[in-house]
Scaffold this active site. Structure first.
Site, PDB file in Angstrom:
ATOM      1  N   TYR A   1      -6.976   3.978   3.670  1.00 21.90           N
ATOM      2  CA  TYR A   1      -5.719   3.288   3.964  1.00 21.90           C
ATOM      3  C   TYR A   1      -5.950   1.838   4.404  1.00 21.90           C
ATOM      4  CZ  TYR A   1      -0.892   2.968   5.727  1.00 21.90           C
ATOM      5  OH  TYR A   1       0.418   2.630   5.950  1.00 21.90           O
TER       6      TYR A   1
ATOM      7  N   ILE B   1       0.831  -1.193   0.000  1.00 22.36           N
ATOM      8  CA  ILE B   1       0.000   0.000   0.000  1.00 22.36           C
ATOM      9  C   ILE B   1       0.874   1.254   0.000  1.00 22.36           C
ATOM     10  CG2 ILE B   1      -1.909   1.156   1.174  1.00 22.36           C
ATOM     11  CD1 ILE B   1      -2.383  -1.794   0.214  1.00 22.36           C
ATOM     12  N   GLU B   2       1.949   1.220   0.764  1.00 18.57           N
ATOM     13  CA  GLU B   2       2.795   2.397   0.917  1.00 18.57           C
ATOM     14  C   GLU B   2       3.583   2.727  -0.353  1.00 18.57           C
ATOM     15  OE1 GLU B   2       3.269   4.620   3.142  1.00 18.57           O
ATOM     16  OE2 GLU B   2       2.109   3.887   4.843  1.00 18.57           O
ATOM     17  N   SER B   3       4.190   1.725  -0.956  1.00 24.33           N
ATOM     18  CA  SER B   3       5.163   2.000  -2.030  1.00 24.33           C
ATOM     19  C   SER B   3       5.092   1.026  -3.192  1.00 24.33           C
ATOM     20  CB  SER B   3       6.575   1.943  -1.448  1.00 24.33           C
ATOM     21  OG  SER B   3       6.835   0.626  -0.962  1.00 24.33           O
TER      22      SER B   3
END
Length: 506
Positions: A236, A131-133
């Site tokens: 998120y 999800i982040e990168s």
């Protein structure tokens, strides 16, 4: 209480300490298998035929696919939210994108999972870099977050990630993973809720804490779904839940998830000397792209700037790398430090060291410079070849961020202002201000324009004109003015040519 079973016969070997199994349905001993010992032929038959059972304790084999290990470690409650379906569709509709994420993750996932298990954390957290990168090791956001765990500079420093001229440890797989898990553990300790901990990782613990307080004041329970939060944080956890669901049952979403071996992918190697990144990749028999994927923290073509120099190598290549390294005298570099001198120009330096202006800028992290380089700064430039001298020059030099060219700011002198007062206002000495403006006297008059943040950007051109950097439309542009076009022409009388008045911006 059931009667004790007869004592088993003595058995030697690995299974000697195994107790006789019992039938759970009847609580009666299970019929034994035949047991033959060296002395049994000479002994008379015993009254009971149950003399012992030899068996191996069943040992559950670890999963061969790391995804099975992750699925077995899901412990967070599932998030029931309509947004989950939206993100399930997003990922399922992009199988190529999902496959790239999985392929990138295969290099790092075993280490991440092992560290999560060691800390007793939910294994869903191993999916968070998706999800982040998207598991891109050199990912960089507009908020200046970097690496697979997307740390901003300040939080990176707080969790031991050094960021300097040589490297940015936020992109270091090991350092960033340990920092992220430490941070997440602390957040969970604050809220005693993994969903709120993850929301804090995205939004900040202070923001989440205040949102929880507001929710409770409004009569809500203060859980993740009850919070009023920005859209990014609102989506998120649904994103993470969507990925979690797809990994749990890929076939249900019509996608295929490539297997990841449940074994270490890399080993850590520590060197005592700097080494060319390209040379290290050659010794490991890897392409530079493959090497950088495991060692993305380095900003320069030389692994340097530390007391010790660590690198990650595939587990099956590490020993071979060390053997080849030992065959050399010592790690060497083909770059050296050059200290700029007064009057140096980047074009001339590029020609002198057999490289390009773009290469010098890229290697040294320079985006823009003035035509003439400031003196006293160390640049990394190519040497003639790997040598002790090149290695020594790097080890003895102090590298700092090269100052970028910023167009000088100007100040229009107002009535009553003094030269010394203007210098004090901008934090410079009067002599420096005079030097910047090429003035022999430290004086100011109303309406005069003074450059107050650097030298007036005017230099002689090769064709008799002047080159000036001036502000136009909010941008700094380069203007060349010839001898015949230096200013406006003012006529002294009707129809008669008058004296040329040169208006030059300083």
């Amino acid at each position: 209480m059931p009667a004790a079973a007869p004592a088993p016969a003595e058995v030697t070997g690995a299974s000697a300490a195994v107790a006789a199994p019992v039938n759970s349905a009847t609580s009666a001993p299970v019929a034994p298998a035949a047991v033959v010992t060296a002395s049994s032929a000479a002994e008379p038959p015993r009254e009971s035929s149950l003399i012992g059972v030899v068996s191996e304790l069943p040992v559950e084999a670890p999963p061969t696919d790391l995804w099975d290990r992750i699925r077995a470690g899901y412990t967070m409650p599932d998030l029931e939210d309509p947004l989950v379906a939206k993100w399930e569709k997003f990922y399922a509709d992009r199988p190529d994108y999902l496959a790239r994420i999985v392929d990138r993750s295969s290099k790092y996932m075993f280490y991440i999972v092992t560290e999560i298990e060691r800390r007793g954390m939910p294994l869903e957290i191993a999916l968070l870099p998706m999800i982040e990168s998207a598991f891109n090791p050199v990912a960089h956001s507009s908020a200046k977050a970097a690496g697979i765990w997307q740390f901003i500079p300040s939080t990176g420093v707080n969790y031991g990630m050094k960021q300097d001229w040589w490297a940015d440890s936020r992109r270091d797989i090991v350092a960033a993973t340990n920092g992220a898990l430490e941070y997440l553990s602390r957040l969970n300790g604050m809220f005693n809720d993994w969903q709120l901990a993850l929301a804090s990782y995205n939004w900040g613990e202070g923001s989440v804490g205040r949102a929880v307080a507001r929710a409770k004041a409004a009569g809500k329970d203060g859980t993740y779904l009850s919070l009023d939060m920005p859209a990014e944080t609102r989506n998120y956890l649904p994103k993470l839940q969507a990925v979690k669901n797809i990994i749990r049952n890929p076939a249900a979403y019509g996608v295929t998830i490539a297997s990841i071996a449940n074994e270490p992918y890399f080993k850590t190697i520590t060197l005592a000397h700097p080494i060319d990144l390209k040379r290290a990749a050659q010794l490991a028999e890897m392409t530079e792209a493959e090497f950088v994927a495991l060692n993305p923290a380095h900003n320069r073509p030389v692994i340097g700037g530390r007391g010790e120099f660590q690198m990650l190598l595939p587990a099956d290549k590490a020993d071979h790398f060390l053997a080849r390294l030992d065959a050399n005298e010592k790690p060497r570099v083909s770059w050296m430090a050059y200290r700029t001198r007064t009057g140096d120009r980047i074009e001339a330096l590029a020609q002198r060291f057999g490289t390009s202006v773009a290469a010098i800028k890229s290697v040294n992290g320079i985006r823009a410079v003035s035509p003439v380089l400031p003196a006293g700064y160390n640049l990394l430039v190519p040497s003639d070849g790997p040598s002790d001298e090149a290695l020594g020059s790097i080890q003895n030099a102090v590298f700092t961020k090269f100052p970028e060219y910023v167009a000088p700011r100007s100040h229009k002198v107002r009535r009553g202002e003094t030269f010394a007062g203007i210098a004090k206002r901008y934090g410079v000495k009067p002599a420096t201000l005079a030097q910047w403006n090429r003035m022999s006297k430290q004086s100011a008059r109303a309406g005069q324009v003074l450059y107050v943040s650097g030298p007036a950007p005017v230099r002689a051109s090769g064709k008799g004109g002047r080159v000036m950097y001036v502000k136009k439309g909010g941008k700094t542009v380069r203007v060349v003015s010839g001898q015949a076009k230096r200013g406006a022409v003012a006529k002294a009388g009707k129809g008669k040519p008058g004296k040329q008045v040169v208006k030059r911006r300083r």
